[in-house]
Design a protein around this motif. Structure first.
Motif, mmCIF file in Angstrom:
data_model
loop_
_atom_site.group_PDB
_atom_site.id
_atom_site.type_symbol
_atom_site.label_atom_id
_atom_site.label_comp_id
_atom_site.label_asym_id
_atom_site.label_seq_id
_atom_site.Cartn_x
_atom_site.Cartn_y
_atom_site.Cartn_z
ATOM 1 N N ASP A 105 0.516 15.180 27.052
ATOM 2 C CA ASP A 105 0.243 14.928 25.634
ATOM 3 C C ASP A 105 -1.124 14.267 25.458
ATOM 4 O O ASP A 105 -1.875 14.582 24.522
ATOM 5 C CB ASP A 105 1.330 14.023 25.033
ATOM 6 C CG ASP A 105 2.698 14.687 25.016
ATOM 7 O OD1 ASP A 105 2.767 15.927 25.213
ATOM 8 O OD2 ASP A 105 3.704 13.963 24.810
ATOM 9 N N VAL A 126 7.237 21.288 15.233
ATOM 10 C CA VAL A 126 7.264 19.962 14.611
ATOM 11 C C VAL A 126 7.114 18.927 15.720
ATOM 12 O O VAL A 126 7.949 18.860 16.630
ATOM 13 C CB VAL A 126 8.580 19.748 13.838
ATOM 14 C CG1 VAL A 126 8.613 18.336 13.259
ATOM 15 C CG2 VAL A 126 8.728 20.786 12.735
ATOM 16 N N LEU A 127 6.049 18.141 15.641
ATOM 17 C CA LEU A 127 5.773 17.146 16.679
ATOM 18 C C LEU A 127 6.162 15.761 16.186
ATOM 19 O O LEU A 127 6.086 15.468 14.989
ATOM 20 C CB LEU A 127 4.285 17.181 17.044
ATOM 21 C CG LEU A 127 3.756 18.520 17.567
ATOM 22 C CD1 LEU A 127 2.271 18.416 17.865
ATOM 23 C CD2 LEU A 127 4.518 18.971 18.804
ATOM 24 N N SER A 128 6.521 14.916 17.104
ATOM 25 C CA SER A 128 6.913 13.551 16.742
ATOM 26 C C SER A 128 5.698 12.762 16.265
ATOM 27 O O SER A 128 4.560 13.059 16.657
ATOM 28 C CB SER A 128 7.523 12.846 17.955
ATOM 29 O OG SER A 128 6.526 12.596 18.930
ATOM 30 N N PRO A 129 5.908 11.760 15.435
ATOM 31 C CA PRO A 129 4.791 10.918 14.985
ATOM 32 C C PRO A 129 4.051 10.277 16.161
ATOM 33 O O PRO A 129 2.842 10.051 16.083
ATOM 34 C CB PRO A 129 5.472 9.852 14.114
ATOM 35 C CG PRO A 129 6.737 10.497 13.647
ATOM 36 C CD PRO A 129 7.168 11.374 14.782
ATOM 37 N N GLU A 130 4.777 9.989 17.262
ATOM 38 C CA GLU A 130 4.158 9.363 18.423
ATOM 39 C C GLU A 130 3.121 10.293 19.065
ATOM 40 O O GLU A 130 2.033 9.853 19.452
ATOM 41 C CB GLU A 130 5.223 8.994 19.464
ATOM 42 C CG GLU A 130 6.145 7.856 19.057
ATOM 43 C CD GLU A 130 7.196 8.261 18.039
ATOM 44 O OE1 GLU A 130 7.753 7.364 17.375
ATOM 45 O OE2 GLU A 130 7.452 9.476 17.905
ATOM 46 N N ILE A 131 3.441 11.590 19.163
ATOM 47 C CA ILE A 131 2.486 12.549 19.730
ATOM 48 C C ILE A 131 1.277 12.696 18.813
ATOM 49 O O ILE A 131 0.127 12.680 19.267
ATOM 50 C CB ILE A 131 3.157 13.912 19.964
ATOM 51 C CG1 ILE A 131 4.181 13.810 21.105
ATOM 52 C CG2 ILE A 131 2.114 14.993 20.281
ATOM 53 C CD1 ILE A 131 4.941 15.087 21.370
ATOM 54 N N GLU A 145 -5.459 17.671 14.481
ATOM 55 C CA GLU A 145 -4.001 17.892 14.410
ATOM 56 C C GLU A 145 -3.671 19.365 14.596
ATOM 57 O O GLU A 145 -2.687 19.712 15.270
ATOM 58 C CB GLU A 145 -3.440 17.389 13.081
ATOM 59 C CG GLU A 145 -1.918 17.532 12.988
ATOM 60 C CD GLU A 145 -1.341 16.955 11.707
ATOM 61 O OE1 GLU A 145 -0.330 17.489 11.220
ATOM 62 O OE2 GLU A 145 -1.910 15.957 11.189
ATOM 63 N N HIS A 148 0.638 22.607 21.660
ATOM 64 C CA HIS A 148 2.061 22.368 21.907
ATOM 65 C C HIS A 148 2.883 23.619 21.613
ATOM 66 O O HIS A 148 3.937 23.835 22.241
ATOM 67 C CB HIS A 148 2.551 21.176 21.088
ATOM 68 C CG HIS A 148 2.227 19.851 21.711
ATOM 69 N ND1 HIS A 148 3.014 19.281 22.679
ATOM 70 C CD2 HIS A 148 1.182 19.006 21.519
ATOM 71 C CE1 HIS A 148 2.488 18.128 23.060
ATOM 72 N NE2 HIS A 148 1.372 17.930 22.373
ATOM 73 N N ARG A 202 5.303 25.150 24.398
ATOM 74 C CA ARG A 202 6.729 25.428 24.164
ATOM 75 C C ARG A 202 7.014 26.928 24.092
ATOM 76 O O ARG A 202 8.122 27.343 23.778
ATOM 77 C CB ARG A 202 7.173 24.739 22.876
ATOM 78 C CG ARG A 202 7.029 23.228 22.912
ATOM 79 C CD ARG A 202 7.533 22.585 21.638
ATOM 80 N NE ARG A 202 7.228 21.158 21.589
ATOM 81 C CZ ARG A 202 7.618 20.336 20.621
ATOM 82 N NH1 ARG A 202 8.358 20.822 19.617
ATOM 83 N NH2 ARG A 202 7.287 19.067 20.638
#
Length: 239
Positions: free
Chosen positions: A222, A150-155, A194, A201, A205
């Motif tokens: 990023d 789960v990636l942040s909206p900013e990424i 996306e 990512h 990770r």
């Protein structure tokens, strides 16, 4: 009228979740097909408002002319299939998902195929639920798969620089083919941005278990991942 009652009798005789083609041949178990179809969801979506991804959406696939979704960037081989008048039905879809390149040489689809006939028939039964004709099968809820990370909206909001991505891609293209062929290594050409970002990512990770890709992803910021995603989403293929 007789054909209507014959079709009705056939429908009542089928097991729950199973569908037959127009000649009465059993396609398979749609419920099991939903599970098998998970192998396809990295590239193809199906269900209400399903988007195109690396591959086109599969709503209304039965009876659709190959290569005919407006705005989707098909391979030259699929464009030729369109020109030749190939139509997707139970027989042609069965042949294609068994061995994509045997039916359409040069297709960008890197999937190696489903060799088990029952797996193919079950997937076809599942996909028939998303085609209204020829038997008016009701639409069903789409299969939803959670992302690996789960990636942040900013990424996810980072707009990648495709030109910078082209510069960074030299190392990627030592293994992944610019032509879109797989040759044992999955194609990353024309991926949905996306999906590309999430995959990289996941390697970064160490959720995806590939040591080389984990090492490569760990070196990227990023912004660099977004740049690569932008480049590979729009890359012009050789050949």
């Amino acid at each position: 009228m007789r054909s209507f009652f014959a079709a009705l009798a056939l429908a009542l005789a089928l097991p729950a979740g199973a569908f037959a083609d127009s000649d009465g041949e059993l396609l398979g178990d749609a419920e099991r097909g939903a599970d098998v179809f998970r192998k396809c969801t990295g590239c193809h979506k199906v269900g209400p408002d399903a988007p195109n991804r690396a591959g086109p959406h599969l709503n209304e696939i039965f009876g659709r002319k190959a290569g005919s979704i407006e705005g989707f960037k098909y391979s030259k081989s699929m464009q030729r299939a369109f020109g030749d008048g190939l139509v997707w039905d139970a027989e042609t879809l069965d042949a294609y998902i068994e061995n994509p390149r045997a039916l359409i040489s040069g297709t960008r689809m890197s999937f190696r195929g489903l060799k088990d006939p029952q797996d193919r028939h079950d997937v076809l039964a599942y996909l028939r639920q998303f085609t209204a004709s020829p038997q008016n099968i009701p639409e069903a809820a789409p299969t939803a798969n959670a992302h690996e990370v789960v990636l942040s909206p900013e990424i996810l909001a980072i707009v990648g620089d495709a030109e910078y991505g082209e510069y960074l891609a030299a190392e990627c293209l030592t293994c992944h083919k610019r032509s879109g062929s797989d040759d044992g290594i999955p194609s990353i050409v024309n991926w949905y941005e996306e999906d590309f970002v999430v995959a990289m990512h996941a390697y970064k990770r160490k959720v995806r278990p590939h040591p080389v890709m984990q090492m490569m992803a760990s070196r990227l910021s990023d912004e660099e991942i977004a740049a690569l995603a932008a480049y590979f989403a729009k890359i012009e293929q050789d050949g």
